[in-house]
Design a protein around this motif. Sequence first.
Motif, PDB file in Angstrom:
ATOM      1  N   THR A   1     -28.658  24.195 -11.416  1.00  5.26           N
ATOM      2  CA  THR A   1     -27.766  23.966 -10.273  1.00  5.26           C
ATOM      3  C   THR A   1     -26.462  23.326 -10.711  1.00  5.26           C
ATOM      4  OG1 THR A   1     -29.689  23.710  -8.831  1.00  5.26           O
ATOM      5  CG2 THR A   1     -27.592  22.888  -8.002  1.00  5.26           C
ATOM      6  N   ALA A   2     -26.549  22.309 -11.561  1.00  3.26           N
ATOM      7  CA  ALA A   2     -25.341  21.638 -12.033  1.00  3.26           C
ATOM      8  C   ALA A   2     -24.516  22.561 -12.929  1.00  3.26           C
ATOM      9  CB  ALA A   2     -25.709  20.358 -12.776  1.00  3.26           C
ATOM     10  N   ALA A   3     -25.183  23.384 -13.728  1.00  2.66           N
ATOM     11  CA  ALA A   3     -24.460  24.347 -14.569  1.00  2.66           C
ATOM     12  C   ALA A   3     -23.708  25.350 -13.687  1.00  2.66           C
ATOM     13  CB  ALA A   3     -25.430  25.048 -15.514  1.00  2.66           C
ATOM     14  N   ASP A   4     -24.325  25.778 -12.586  1.00  2.67           N
ATOM     15  CA  ASP A   4     -23.641  26.665 -11.643  1.00  2.67           C
ATOM     16  C   ASP A   4     -22.448  25.960 -11.001  1.00  2.67           C
ATOM     17  OD1 ASP A   4     -25.450  28.702 -12.186  1.00  2.67           O
ATOM     18  OD2 ASP A   4     -26.656  28.325 -10.372  1.00  2.67           O
ATOM     19  N   PHE A   5     -22.612  24.684 -10.686  1.00  2.83           N
ATOM     20  CA  PHE A   5     -21.513  23.886 -10.129  1.00  2.83           C
ATOM     21  C   PHE A   5     -20.356  23.818 -11.135  1.00  2.83           C
ATOM     22  CE2 PHE A   5     -19.757  19.472  -9.564  1.00  2.83           C
ATOM     23  CZ  PHE A   5     -19.007  19.739  -8.438  1.00  2.83           C
ATOM     24  N   ALA A   6     -20.667  23.631 -12.406  1.00  7.97           N
ATOM     25  CA  ALA A   6     -19.631  23.616 -13.449  1.00  7.97           C
ATOM     26  C   ALA A   6     -18.892  24.950 -13.472  1.00  7.97           C
ATOM     27  CB  ALA A   6     -20.254  23.314 -14.811  1.00  7.97           C
ATOM     28  N   ASN A   7     -19.635  26.043 -13.344  1.00  7.21           N
ATOM     29  CA  ASN A   7     -19.002  27.364 -13.312  1.00  7.21           C
ATOM     30  C   ASN A   7     -18.103  27.519 -12.084  1.00  7.21           C
ATOM     31  OD1 ASN A   7     -20.197  28.220 -15.704  1.00  7.21           O
ATOM     32  ND2 ASN A   7     -21.983  29.051 -14.656  1.00  7.21           N
ATOM     33  N   ASP A   8     -18.564  26.993 -10.936  1.00  6.95           N
ATOM     34  CA  ASP A   8     -17.744  27.041  -9.721  1.00  6.95           C
ATOM     35  C   ASP A   8     -16.431  26.279  -9.924  1.00  6.95           C
ATOM     36  OD1 ASP A   8     -19.738  28.501  -8.475  1.00  6.95           O
ATOM     37  OD2 ASP A   8     -20.523  26.784  -7.327  1.00  6.95           O
ATOM     38  N   LEU A   9     -16.525  25.134 -10.588  1.00  5.56           N
ATOM     39  CA  LEU A   9     -15.315  24.360 -10.872  1.00  5.56           C
ATOM     40  C   LEU A   9     -14.390  25.135 -11.804  1.00  5.56           C
ATOM     41  CD1 LEU A   9     -16.858  20.815 -11.292  1.00  5.56           C
ATOM     42  CD2 LEU A   9     -15.165  21.479  -9.581  1.00  5.56           C
ATOM     43  N   ASP A  10     -14.960  25.768 -12.823  1.00  2.51           N
ATOM     44  CA  ASP A  10     -14.148  26.554 -13.751  1.00  2.51           C
ATOM     45  C   ASP A  10     -13.453  27.710 -13.043  1.00  2.51           C
ATOM     46  OD1 ASP A  10     -14.700  24.995 -15.988  1.00  2.51           O
ATOM     47  OD2 ASP A  10     -16.372  26.257 -16.639  1.00  2.51           O
ATOM     48  N   ASP A  11     -14.125  28.301 -12.058  1.00  6.84           N
ATOM     49  CA  ASP A  11     -13.567  29.442 -11.329  1.00  6.84           C
ATOM     50  C   ASP A  11     -12.548  29.019 -10.275  1.00  6.84           C
ATOM     51  OD1 ASP A  11     -15.165  31.120 -12.823  1.00  6.84           O
ATOM     52  OD2 ASP A  11     -16.703  31.343 -11.257  1.00  6.84           O
ATOM     53  N   ALA A  12     -12.599  27.766  -9.853  1.00  7.71           N
ATOM     54  CA  ALA A  12     -11.698  27.278  -8.807  1.00  7.71           C
ATOM     55  C   ALA A  12     -10.301  27.030  -9.380  1.00  7.71           C
ATOM     56  CB  ALA A  12     -12.244  25.980  -8.205  1.00  7.71           C
ATOM     57  N   ASP A  13      -9.329  27.197  -8.520  1.00  8.11           N
ATOM     58  CA  ASP A  13      -7.960  26.853  -8.874  1.00  8.11           C
ATOM     59  C   ASP A  13      -7.899  25.357  -9.200  1.00  8.11           C
ATOM     60  OD1 ASP A  13      -5.116  25.833  -7.576  1.00  8.11           O
ATOM     61  OD2 ASP A  13      -4.956  27.764  -8.625  1.00  8.11           O
ATOM     62  N   MET A  14      -7.054  24.994 -10.141  1.00  6.25           N
ATOM     63  CA  MET A  14      -6.928  23.589 -10.558  1.00  6.25           C
ATOM     64  C   MET A  14      -6.725  22.662  -9.358  1.00  6.25           C
ATOM     65  SD  MET A  14      -6.892  21.508 -13.097  1.00  6.25           S
ATOM     66  CE  MET A  14      -5.964  20.749 -14.387  1.00  6.25           C
ATOM     67  N   LEU A  15      -5.945  23.100  -8.383  1.00  4.21           N
ATOM     68  CA  LEU A  15      -5.659  22.266  -7.218  1.00  4.21           C
ATOM     69  C   LEU A  15      -6.849  22.134  -6.275  1.00  4.21           C
ATOM     70  CD1 LEU A  15      -2.045  23.524  -6.474  1.00  4.21           C
ATOM     71  CD2 LEU A  15      -2.735  21.436  -7.678  1.00  4.21           C
ATOM     72  N   GLU A  16      -7.863  22.969  -6.416  1.00  2.32           N
ATOM     73  CA  GLU A  16      -9.034  22.932  -5.536  1.00  2.32           C
ATOM     74  C   GLU A  16     -10.207  22.165  -6.138  1.00  2.32           C
ATOM     75  OE1 GLU A  16      -9.905  27.040  -4.878  1.00  2.32           O
ATOM     76  OE2 GLU A  16      -8.058  27.394  -3.755  1.00  2.32           O
ATOM     77  N   ARG A  17     -10.137  21.818  -7.401  1.00  5.38           N
ATOM     78  CA  ARG A  17     -11.286  21.212  -8.083  1.00  5.38           C
ATOM     79  C   ARG A  17     -11.652  19.842  -7.514  1.00  5.38           C
ATOM     80  NH1 ARG A  17      -9.230  23.488 -13.796  1.00  5.38           N
ATOM     81  NH2 ARG A  17      -9.689  25.649 -13.265  1.00  5.38           N
ATOM     82  N   GLU A  18     -10.660  19.008  -7.241  1.00  8.68           N
ATOM     83  CA  GLU A  18     -10.985  17.701  -6.670  1.00  8.68           C
ATOM     84  C   GLU A  18     -11.645  17.854  -5.303  1.00  8.68           C
ATOM     85  OE1 GLU A  18      -9.120  13.475  -5.153  1.00  8.68           O
ATOM     86  OE2 GLU A  18      -8.034  14.561  -6.715  1.00  8.68           O
ATOM     87  N   ALA A  19     -11.158  18.755  -4.491  1.00 12.19           N
ATOM     88  CA  ALA A  19     -11.752  18.974  -3.160  1.00 12.19           C
ATOM     89  C   ALA A  19     -13.198  19.439  -3.281  1.00 12.19           C
ATOM     90  CB  ALA A  19     -10.928  19.984  -2.368  1.00 12.19           C
ATOM     91  N   LEU A  20     -13.482  20.260  -4.262  1.00 11.14           N
ATOM     92  CA  LEU A  20     -14.856  20.731  -4.477  1.00 11.14           C
ATOM     93  C   LEU A  20     -15.767  19.568  -4.878  1.00 11.14           C
ATOM     94  CD1 LEU A  20     -16.791  23.122  -4.587  1.00 11.14           C
ATOM     95  CD2 LEU A  20     -15.963  23.619  -6.881  1.00 11.14           C
TER      96      LEU A  20
END
Length: 145
Positions: free
Chosen positions: A13-32
């Motif tokens: 689950t956490a590895a998938d979350f890391a992938n989601d962060l990698d796929d997110a725009d830099m400006l969206e990572r904190e919000a995620l």
Amino acid sequence: MGTWDIHPFDNDTAADFANDLDDADMLEREALIRRVLVRAADSKDYLEAPEAEEAVAAAALVAAQCSDTGPANIPYGPEEPIPTLSADLRSLAVEALDRVVADESELSELWEGAEGGRAWERSIGQLRQVLDPAPQAQGDALFAI
């Protein structure tokens, strides 16, 4: 439980979350990261393991920025850089971690009595200590023997 060790990103689950962060725009990572922490911290009902695992991973990313040693290399964590996070995320991360280890938390129940359960609890405690260091009382020893 797709878990291979006790660290924040040592589960599917956490590895998938890391992938989601990698796929997110830099400006969206904190919000995620914030959404994951709020979801866990504000949970009034039973906290499911996937939400707790994401919260621990998010808290680790916040904690990684609490040091002046530069960016942390977190195994299995995001490969893309995490922006400098808002200071208020520290207290939110502490609340989320407290919820993860509280009653009515599936992740806490899964680790209870499991091999490595005590080590997992210590790792959560260490994360919490980085996020919310207790002031050392005068006369306390710096090192426990």
